[in-house]
Scaffold this motif. Structure first.
Motif, mmCIF file in Angstrom:
data_model
loop_
_atom_site.group_PDB
_atom_site.id
_atom_site.type_symbol
_atom_site.label_atom_id
_atom_site.label_comp_id
_atom_site.label_asym_id
_atom_site.label_seq_id
_atom_site.Cartn_x
_atom_site.Cartn_y
_atom_site.Cartn_z
ATOM 1 N N ILE A 110 4.126 3.261 1.042
ATOM 2 C CA ILE A 110 2.850 3.244 1.769
ATOM 3 C C ILE A 110 2.571 1.838 2.307
ATOM 4 C CG2 ILE A 110 0.346 3.412 1.474
ATOM 5 C CD1 ILE A 110 0.946 5.661 -0.616
ATOM 6 N N THR A 111 2.801 0.834 1.472
ATOM 7 C CA THR A 111 2.537 -0.549 1.872
ATOM 8 C C THR A 111 3.415 -0.957 3.050
ATOM 9 O OG1 THR A 111 1.982 -1.037 -0.412
ATOM 10 C CG2 THR A 111 2.425 -2.920 0.999
ATOM 11 N N GLU A 112 4.671 -0.492 3.020
ATOM 12 C CA GLU A 112 5.598 -0.826 4.106
ATOM 13 C C GLU A 112 5.206 -0.163 5.419
ATOM 14 O OE1 GLU A 112 8.314 -2.879 4.187
ATOM 15 O OE2 GLU A 112 7.609 -3.578 2.231
ATOM 16 N N LEU A 113 4.676 1.046 5.337
ATOM 17 C CA LEU A 113 4.441 1.837 6.551
ATOM 18 C C LEU A 113 3.066 1.615 7.185
ATOM 19 C CD1 LEU A 113 6.011 5.216 5.375
ATOM 20 C CD2 LEU A 113 6.949 3.629 7.057
ATOM 21 N N SER A 114 2.114 1.121 6.395
ATOM 22 C CA SER A 114 0.755 0.960 6.919
ATOM 23 C C SER A 114 0.458 -0.507 7.186
ATOM 24 C CB SER A 114 -0.250 1.526 5.909
ATOM 25 O OG SER A 114 -0.220 0.746 4.732
ATOM 26 N N ASP A 115 -0.657 -0.753 7.885
ATOM 27 C CA ASP A 115 -1.091 -2.126 8.135
ATOM 28 C C ASP A 115 -2.061 -2.605 7.067
ATOM 29 O OD1 ASP A 115 0.278 -2.623 10.685
ATOM 30 O OD2 ASP A 115 -0.931 -0.939 11.363
ATOM 31 N N GLY A 116 -2.504 -1.692 6.238
ATOM 32 C CA GLY A 116 -3.387 -2.051 5.127
ATOM 33 C C GLY A 116 -3.439 -0.887 4.158
ATOM 34 N N ALA A 117 -3.326 -1.185 2.863
ATOM 35 C CA ALA A 117 -3.379 -0.131 1.844
ATOM 36 C C ALA A 117 -4.031 -0.706 0.604
ATOM 37 C CB ALA A 117 -1.972 0.382 1.537
ATOM 38 N N GLU A 118 -5.131 -0.124 0.180
ATOM 39 C CA GLU A 118 -5.850 -0.673 -0.979
ATOM 40 C C GLU A 118 -6.708 0.408 -1.621
ATOM 41 O OE1 GLU A 118 -8.762 -3.522 0.268
ATOM 42 O OE2 GLU A 118 -9.446 -2.280 1.931
ATOM 43 N N PHE A 119 -6.943 0.245 -2.911
ATOM 44 C CA PHE A 119 -7.928 1.076 -3.589
ATOM 45 C C PHE A 119 -9.298 0.471 -3.330
ATOM 46 C CE2 PHE A 119 -4.177 2.353 -5.997
ATOM 47 C CZ PHE A 119 -4.355 3.717 -6.066
ATOM 48 N N VAL A 120 -10.268 1.309 -3.015
ATOM 49 C CA VAL A 120 -11.628 0.810 -2.807
ATOM 50 C C VAL A 120 -12.529 1.440 -3.861
ATOM 51 C CG1 VAL A 120 -11.371 0.350 -0.343
ATOM 52 C CG2 VAL A 120 -12.097 2.606 -1.075
ATOM 53 N N PRO A 121 -13.536 0.675 -4.333
ATOM 54 C CA PRO A 121 -14.391 1.205 -5.408
ATOM 55 C C PRO A 121 -15.254 2.372 -4.942
ATOM 56 C CG PRO A 121 -15.158 -0.953 -4.662
ATOM 57 C CD PRO A 121 -13.891 -0.691 -3.944
ATOM 58 N N VAL A 122 -15.299 3.413 -5.763
ATOM 59 C CA VAL A 122 -16.178 4.563 -5.518
ATOM 60 C C VAL A 122 -16.811 4.950 -6.851
ATOM 61 C CG1 VAL A 122 -15.061 5.539 -3.478
ATOM 62 C CG2 VAL A 122 -14.163 6.083 -5.733
ATOM 63 N N SER A 123 -17.896 5.721 -6.800
ATOM 64 C CA SER A 123 -18.634 6.042 -8.032
ATOM 65 C C SER A 123 -17.815 6.919 -8.967
ATOM 66 C CB SER A 123 -19.959 6.708 -7.687
ATOM 67 O OG SER A 123 -19.717 7.868 -6.908
ATOM 68 N N GLN A 124 -17.001 7.803 -8.401
ATOM 69 C CA GLN A 124 -16.185 8.672 -9.257
ATOM 70 C C GLN A 124 -14.801 8.857 -8.639
ATOM 71 O OE1 GLN A 124 -17.205 12.786 -9.409
ATOM 72 N NE2 GLN A 124 -15.590 13.219 -10.887
ATOM 73 N N GLY A 125 -13.784 8.775 -9.453
ATOM 74 C CA GLY A 125 -12.429 9.021 -8.971
ATOM 75 C C GLY A 125 -11.797 7.795 -8.331
ATOM 76 N N ASN A 126 -10.689 8.036 -7.683
ATOM 77 C CA ASN A 126 -9.962 6.973 -6.988
ATOM 78 C C ASN A 126 -10.073 7.189 -5.488
ATOM 79 O OD1 ASN A 126 -8.506 5.828 -9.448
ATOM 80 N ND2 ASN A 126 -7.839 7.969 -9.498
ATOM 81 N N CYS A 127 -10.192 6.101 -4.767
ATOM 82 C CA CYS A 127 -10.217 6.182 -3.298
ATOM 83 C C CYS A 127 -9.197 5.186 -2.762
ATOM 84 C CB CYS A 127 -11.613 5.870 -2.765
ATOM 85 S SG CYS A 127 -11.699 5.907 -0.949
ATOM 86 N N PHE A 128 -8.211 5.703 -2.058
ATOM 87 C CA PHE A 128 -7.149 4.871 -1.517
ATOM 88 C C PHE A 128 -7.295 4.837 -0.003
ATOM 89 C CE2 PHE A 128 -2.518 4.048 -0.677
ATOM 90 C CZ PHE A 128 -2.485 2.811 -1.303
ATOM 91 N N ARG A 129 -7.437 3.629 0.539
ATOM 92 C CA ARG A 129 -7.674 3.485 1.985
ATOM 93 C C ARG A 129 -6.426 2.960 2.683
ATOM 94 N NH1 ARG A 129 -12.602 -0.089 3.156
ATOM 95 N NH2 ARG A 129 -13.706 1.814 2.548
ATOM 96 N N LEU A 130 -6.029 3.673 3.718
ATOM 97 C CA LEU A 130 -4.873 3.278 4.530
ATOM 98 C C LEU A 130 -5.374 2.929 5.926
ATOM 99 C CD1 LEU A 130 -2.764 6.422 3.651
ATOM 100 C CD2 LEU A 130 -2.360 4.158 2.760
ATOM 101 N N THR A 131 -4.867 1.841 6.466
ATOM 102 C CA THR A 131 -5.247 1.443 7.819
ATOM 103 C C THR A 131 -3.993 1.323 8.680
ATOM 104 O OG1 THR A 131 -6.990 0.137 6.809
ATOM 105 C CG2 THR A 131 -6.643 -0.190 9.147
ATOM 106 N N PHE A 132 -4.087 1.869 9.883
ATOM 107 C CA PHE A 132 -2.963 1.808 10.819
ATOM 108 C C PHE A 132 -3.473 1.257 12.147
ATOM 109 C CE2 PHE A 132 -2.285 5.266 7.885
ATOM 110 C CZ PHE A 132 -0.974 5.097 7.482
ATOM 111 N N SER A 133 -2.783 0.274 12.684
ATOM 112 C CA SER A 133 -3.185 -0.233 14.002
ATOM 113 C C SER A 133 -2.788 0.791 15.065
ATOM 114 C CB SER A 133 -2.525 -1.577 14.283
ATOM 115 O OG SER A 133 -1.130 -1.433 14.314
ATOM 116 N N VAL A 134 -3.613 0.883 16.092
ATOM 117 C CA VAL A 134 -3.390 1.850 17.162
ATOM 118 C C VAL A 134 -3.335 1.079 18.466
ATOM 119 C CG1 VAL A 134 -4.290 3.873 18.335
ATOM 120 C CG2 VAL A 134 -4.698 3.579 15.891
ATOM 121 N N LEU A 135 -2.202 1.154 19.126
ATOM 122 C CA LEU A 135 -2.043 0.376 20.350
ATOM 123 C C LEU A 135 -2.419 1.168 21.590
ATOM 124 C CD1 LEU A 135 1.366 -1.292 19.489
ATOM 125 C CD2 LEU A 135 -0.927 -2.233 19.232
#
Lengths: 143, 154
Positions: A110-135
């Motif tokens: 995931i880290t190799e393929l995306s421009d950003g990958a991180e867990f972000v805090p949420v009240s319950q559970g896990n939230c994983f955010r992926l960012t992709f640049s769009v040209l």
């Protein structure tokens, strides 16, 4: 766009195909869409396996937003278990040399393929955010 | 997939989609439904029929129900049950469809009169032709609801 599905392996394919259609709709290059599909599938499988512990009664939620130059995809689970990566991942060469299990490559991929990958805090559970640049400019083709 | 609970009840697996009311996004629903139907083992011809029907239903929801208001959502529920796939397409009802005006057969002749521009009005007829069951009602939330069922032929 928002999508949710039961925590059962195989449903990540439904999410993958829906997000790919969304990405095509906003004009993302087809090669980049393949990266998005692979990264999203890995993130969904992690949510099913680790976050929701294969409990089909729990849901995985996928949110997809396009803001002009970025596509942001969030994958949330209902957090039976907090997901932690567990230190620096082994390289492919190290795994092939038998220094660790052959599984567990998802986050690295995931880290190799995306421009950003991180867990972000949420009240319950896990939230994983992926960012992709769009040209490409946003284009939505009506069927 | 296990198709029965421990009590012998059919297991339902629901995929929920929320889409902005913008033409083009019906393709997201079409591809999600196609993916699920393939997973359930539907014949490719039936998957194509399903995609066409969902595309028409979501386009109707965007154009007519939500009047192209992008802030309004179209909700698509895909419910996988043993032997069938149920599809609900619901809009927010900016315009409520007049159910008495939803003809079973499209009135073709006027559409081919000189000067007649609108070639639309085939969507509901097409959906009824392609799906095994179709109901068009008003949803509890006040929007238009199209419920379609397609059976898995063994």
């Amino acid at each position: 766009m928002e999508l949710s599905f039961p925590s059962e392996l195989g449903y990540e394919v439904v999410a993958r195909d829906a997000v790919a259609a969304f990405a095509r709709c906003v004009g993302i290059d087809k090669n980049r869409i393949e990266d998005i599909k692979t990264a999203l599938s890995e993130a969904c499988i992690n949510a099913i396996e680790h976050g929701n512990q294969f409990d089909a009664n729990l849901r995985v939620m996928v949110t997809c937003k396009h803001n002009g130059d970025h596509l942001t995809v969030e994958v949330r689970d209902q957090g039976m278990k907090e997901y932690t990566a567990g230190g620096k991942p082994l390289t492919i060469e190290e795994k092939l040399a038998g220094l660790g299990p052959l599984r567990g490559m998802g986050l690295m991929l995931i880290t190799e393929l995306s421009d950003g990958a991180e867990f972000v805090p949420v009240s319950q559970g896990n939230c994983f955010r992926l960012t992709f640049s769009v040209l490409q400019p946003a284009i939505c083709h009506h069927s | 997939m296990n198709d029965k609970t421990l009590k012998g009840e059919p297991v339902e697996r629901v995929v929920e989609l929320s889409l902005p009311s913008k033409l083009g996004y019906e393709r997201v629903a079409m591809d999600a439904a196609s993916s699920l139907a393939n997973r359930m083992g539907f014949h490719p011809d039936r998957v194509e029929a399903l995609k066409t029907a969902i595309g028409e239903a979501v386009t109707n929801a965007i154009e007519h129900g939500n009047q192209h208001d992008e802030a309004m959502k179209v909700i698509v529920l895909l419910t996988a049950r043993e032997g069938e796939l149920i599809v609900n397409v619901e809009d927010e009802g900016k315009k409520i469809l007049d159910h008495s005006m939803i003809a079973r057969e499209p009135d073709i002749a006027p559409k081919y009169q000189p000067g007649h521009v609108d070639r639309g009005g085939w969507g509901i007829w097409l959906i009824r032709e392609l799906m095994d069951e179709v109901q068009i009602t008003t949803a509890p939330g006040g929007g238009n609801l199209v419920r379609m069922v397609i059976h898995l032929e063994k």
